[in-house]
Design a protein around this motif. Structure first.
Motif, mmCIF file in Angstrom:
data_model
loop_
_atom_site.group_PDB
_atom_site.id
_atom_site.type_symbol
_atom_site.label_atom_id
_atom_site.label_comp_id
_atom_site.label_asym_id
_atom_site.label_seq_id
_atom_site.Cartn_x
_atom_site.Cartn_y
_atom_site.Cartn_z
ATOM 1 N N LYS A 1 -37.095 -6.351 -9.120
ATOM 2 C CA LYS A 1 -38.204 -6.192 -8.180
ATOM 3 C C LYS A 1 -38.096 -7.157 -7.003
ATOM 4 N N SER A 2 -37.576 -8.343 -7.278
ATOM 5 C CA SER A 2 -37.523 -9.366 -6.221
ATOM 6 C C SER A 2 -36.102 -9.733 -5.820
ATOM 7 N N ILE A 3 -35.112 -8.938 -6.257
ATOM 8 C CA ILE A 3 -33.715 -9.344 -6.073
ATOM 9 C C ILE A 3 -33.334 -9.496 -4.604
ATOM 10 N N ASP A 4 -33.896 -8.669 -3.732
ATOM 11 C CA ASP A 4 -33.552 -8.792 -2.307
ATOM 12 C C ASP A 4 -34.060 -10.105 -1.724
ATOM 13 N N SER A 5 -35.332 -10.390 -1.958
ATOM 14 C CA SER A 5 -35.942 -11.576 -1.350
ATOM 15 C C SER A 5 -35.511 -12.864 -2.025
ATOM 16 N N SER A 6 -35.159 -12.786 -3.326
ATOM 17 C CA SER A 6 -34.814 -14.011 -4.054
ATOM 18 C C SER A 6 -33.315 -14.288 -4.086
ATOM 19 N N LEU A 7 -32.487 -13.266 -3.845
ATOM 20 C CA LEU A 7 -31.045 -13.467 -4.007
ATOM 21 C C LEU A 7 -30.232 -12.894 -2.851
ATOM 22 N N LEU A 8 -30.283 -11.583 -2.642
ATOM 23 C CA LEU A 8 -29.402 -10.951 -1.657
ATOM 24 C C LEU A 8 -29.576 -11.549 -0.265
ATOM 25 N N HIS A 9 -30.828 -11.640 0.184
ATOM 26 C CA HIS A 9 -31.059 -12.108 1.552
ATOM 27 C C HIS A 9 -30.805 -13.609 1.720
ATOM 28 N N PRO A 10 -31.389 -14.472 0.900
ATOM 29 C CA PRO A 10 -31.183 -15.906 1.155
ATOM 30 C C PRO A 10 -29.761 -16.386 0.890
ATOM 31 N N VAL A 11 -29.078 -15.786 -0.080
ATOM 32 C CA VAL A 11 -27.741 -16.266 -0.433
ATOM 33 C C VAL A 11 -26.667 -15.681 0.483
ATOM 34 N N LEU A 12 -26.858 -14.427 0.919
ATOM 35 C CA LEU A 12 -25.777 -13.782 1.666
ATOM 36 C C LEU A 12 -26.207 -13.217 3.012
#
Length: 752
Positions: free
Chosen positions: A178-189
């Motif tokens: 549910k939060s993978i984009d905001s918690s991982l994809l966007h900030p990390v890459l």
């Protein structure tokens, strides 16, 4: 008056900018800003009409990047859509990032540490799934869901890919879909590379195969830009260059078979990220699958993955290429598309060929071997990529193998020899134009009509040579081209200082016939002192240089470690050494003497390296040469009778060196912590070669800072990356990874 002059200068400056915009564009920006800068293809050396043909062939939506700028786009190139299997390199990126952050110890850590259900699977198969590692998952060799043991077969499998990303994202990173984009994809890459079109790991929503990537072509091109530049984005190291180099140079061996697709148990209710077929077995690796990427490797039938693409091409591919990200470092090109007409290797190859053909400044983009412009001790590629050479120093009679035909051509095994060599990484063949007239060949081993120098060159023979040399060139196999064998004496005036007009005409014709090849080094004569004086050699070098301004020129010497009066000649770039030693240690220290004697004036190639034998001795001899600052060509390695693994040992050395900055280094064994180890060093980076079993390697002098440790198994070509290791003292020692062999190399690279 002062105000008027200022305005005049301002006006002239603006006029200069307007008139010479193409010059400004030559100062390339390699990274996009928050939005891509768009320029015309001609501004970056491409042809608009040819590029348009490539775009029309591909179809769908896409864009082409050259020198950090968009030069062509078509369709809705900012449209986000499902990337399918082209997303897999992004998954691998997050694996590498997890290792960088210490969330996973290494790629060889067992996945069962966090997924305990793997421990209970398949008791009748010795609980094989307990041994699945992250390396296996990222290379599709986990054999999850099929009967083979992990690491023993290739199974392109969407169930194992779900196992990979679910454990990586949910358990390693401890996020949720549910939060993978905001918690991982966007900030990390994607924020770090300034993506514009909001990529997502929820291509079809939270309830339909979450984890699938949706991304636009122009945003995917940003990801390609990161890997084109070895993990650096605007001066910041986002991912270790060790990982980015590994994915480009570590395809699966053709020794690894495709799975037999015999079903085995998976975890109960195991989901799939794509295919639902059980057992899932979608394709073979073709010697080209490398850490979720596809590279331009050689398959089991000896065929190149993309026969018309530059060899350094690598790609992320989905749905047979309908979604693609292609990166071509040697042309500084990135192309990204989705929803295209491409389907399968043939159409992928055609698309990349059309793209390659649209490059019109091929001179600056070519991969021709030249002398390194900043360090004459090494050669390089004209496009700036590193070059290292190691391989066969035979067969001398390559051009004359087989039965002589009436027109001067040969019916021989030359193409079989080339096909055996290509794909191994060993990258040279010893070739001689004239072996007659006192040389080691018979009277027919020359390229003259009826073997008579007075009748001129035989076009039929030269055309056949061109066929063989072109195949070598296409596969980055160096044409190490001797004009004369030792003691060959065609023209009677050899002992005169001046080279005759007839000989000058012959040399010029030969050079002009073959100088178009990229992978070419001229060598004037073998054991030149038997026939030539130094003055004559200098004259011949001048003739070659007058007809070929770019390729290196070498001279082979009868004996000795000093290049004598040829050392300072401006046209002679390589000392082709004949030097024999009983041991690797003796060889290493002998070449160090040559290195010292060279004083940076020329390159060193141990071009007749005798008694290297095979296996362990061969490996230690070629690495001893490299660590003393020399290329090596192995005498007696005639390819036809050479073991494939011996050719591959040469290839492993080439692959390792070309993924380092060895060309900025010099031998400095005094820095080695272990007395048996050899060291190449620059101010910040180091290569340590450890030929014997030891628990650790180290340096007794190093600057404090953060370093990437890039380990290499010299026997298998296996990479292990330990990123971002801190060095706080003036000396450092590092424990060897337990799953490396006894002969290892370590590239210690200071982080940006």
């Amino acid at each position: 008056m002062q105000y008027t002059i200022r305005n005049i200068f301002a006006l002239l400056f603006v006029m200069f900018l307007m008139s010479y915009s193409s010059i400004i564009y030559a100062e390339y920006t390699t990274y996009p800003a928050e939005t891509w800068l768009e320029v015309s293809p001609e501004d970056v050396g491409m042809d608009s009409q040819l590029l348009k043909l490539a775009a029309e062939y591909i179809g769908g939506n896409g864009c082409v990047i050259r020198h950090g700028r968009i030069v062509c786009h078509w369709g809705k190139y900012n449209k986000r859509s499902d990337a399918a299997s082209a997303a897999k390199p992004v998954y691998a990126h997050f694996l590498f990032n997890a290792i960088e952050k210490g969330l996973i110890k290494s790629v060889d850590e067992q996945v069962s540490i966090i997924e305990s259900k793997l421990n209970e699977l398949n008791p009748d198969l010795e609980y094989k799934d307990r041994n699945i590692t992250w390396r296996h998952l990222a290379n599709q060799t986990s054999c999850y869901g099929v009967s083979e043991m992990p690491g023993t077969a290739f199974d392109y499998n969407d169930f194992q890919m779900s196992l990979f990303i679910d454990n990586l994202f949910l358990k390693v990173y401890k996020t949720n879909y549910k939060s993978i984009d905001s918690s991982l994809l966007h900030p990390v890459l994607t924020d770090a590379i300034s993506c514009e079109d909001n990529p997502t790991f929820l291509s079809f929503g939270i309830n339909n195969r979450p984890g699938r990537l949706a991304i636009s072509p122009r945003d995917f091109a940003r990801f390609g830009c990161l890997y084109l530049h070895d993990g650096v984005w605007e001066g910041k190291q986002l991912i270790s260059s060790g990982f980015t180099k590994m994915i480009k140079s570590n395809p699966l061996s053709n020794d690894i078979p495709r799975t037999k697709a015999i079903k085995a148990d998976m975890i109960a209710e195991q989901r799939s990220i794509g295919s639902t077929k059980i057992p899932d077995d979608q394709c073979d690796h073709a010697g080209s699958y490398s850490w979720c990427w596809w590279v331009n490797g050689i398959d089991r039938n000896g065929s190149r993955n993309w026969k018309d693409a530059p060899l350094d091409t690598f790609a992320a591919l989905g749905h047979g290429g309908k979604v693609s990200l292609f990166i071509i470092p040697s042309l500084d090109i990135i192309v990204s598309w989705n929803e295209s007409k491409i389907n399968g290797n043939e159409s992928q190859n055609t698309a990349i060929k059309l793209l390659k053909d649209s490059v019109v400044d091929i001179e600056s983009a070519s991969n021709a071997i030249i002398v390194n412009k900043t360090n004459k001790r090494w050669f390089a590629r004209r496009n700036g990529l590193p070059f290292f050479m190691c391989g066969p120093g035979d067969p001398e009679g390559f051009l004359y193998r087989g039965t002589l035909n009436s027109d001067g051509t040969r019916t021989g095994d030359q193409m079989e020899i080339i096909n055996k060599l290509k794909g191994t990484g060993a990258n040279c063949i010893y070739i001689m134009a004239i072996r007659s007239h006192g040389g080691d060949g018979d009277a027919t081993q020359n390229p003259f009509i009826d073997n008579n120098p007075n009748k001129g060159l035989n076009d039929a023979a030269l055309s056949q040579w061109e066929t063989w040399l072109s195949e070598m060139d296409r596969n980055n196999i160096v044409i190490y081209f001797f004009i004369y064998d030792d003691n060959s004496r065609v023209w009677d005036n050899r002992r005169n200082k001046k080279i005759s007009d007839a000989e000058t005409k012959f040399i010029a014709a030969l050079v002009n016939r073959f100088k178009h090849h990229q992978n070419l080094v001229w060598c004037i004569a073998e054991e030149y002192e038997e026939v030539f004086t130094e003055d004559q050699i200098k004259s011949i070098a001048s003739i070659i240089r007058q007809n070929d301004a770019h390729h290196p020129i070498a001279v082979h010497q009868l004996n000795g470690l000093d290049f004598g009066g040829l050392a300072g000649d401006p046209n002679i770039n390589q000392f082709a050494v004949q030097y024999n030693a009983k041991t690797a240690e003796e060889l290493h220290y002998g070449i160090l003497k040559i290195w010292d004697s060279a004083k940076g004036r020329y390159n060193i190639n141990l071009s007749e390296a005798a008694d290297f034998k095979s296996g362990m001795r061969l490996r230690k001899m070629i690495w001893s040469c490299a660590m003393a600052g020399a290329y090596s060509m192995v005498l007696g390695m005639d390819i036809a009778n050479t073991k494939i693994e011996d050719l591959e040992y040469c290839g492993h050395l080439v692959r390792f060196m070309e993924n380092t900055d060895f060309y900025n280094m010099a031998p400095n064994d005094k820095l080695a912590e272990n007395p048996d180890d050899y060291v190449l060093a620059s101010d910040d980076n180091f290569i340590i070669y450890s030929p014997k079993q030891s628990a650790a390697v180290g340096l007794n002098k190093i600057k404090p800072g953060f370093y990437d440790l890039i380990w290499y198994d010299c026997i298998t070509g296996r990479w292990i990356i330990e990123p971002n290791r801190e060095v706080s003292e003036s000396a450092a020692s590092w424990k060897k990874p337990t799953n490396l062999g006894d002969e290892t190399a370590l590239y210690v690279k200071k982080r940006s």
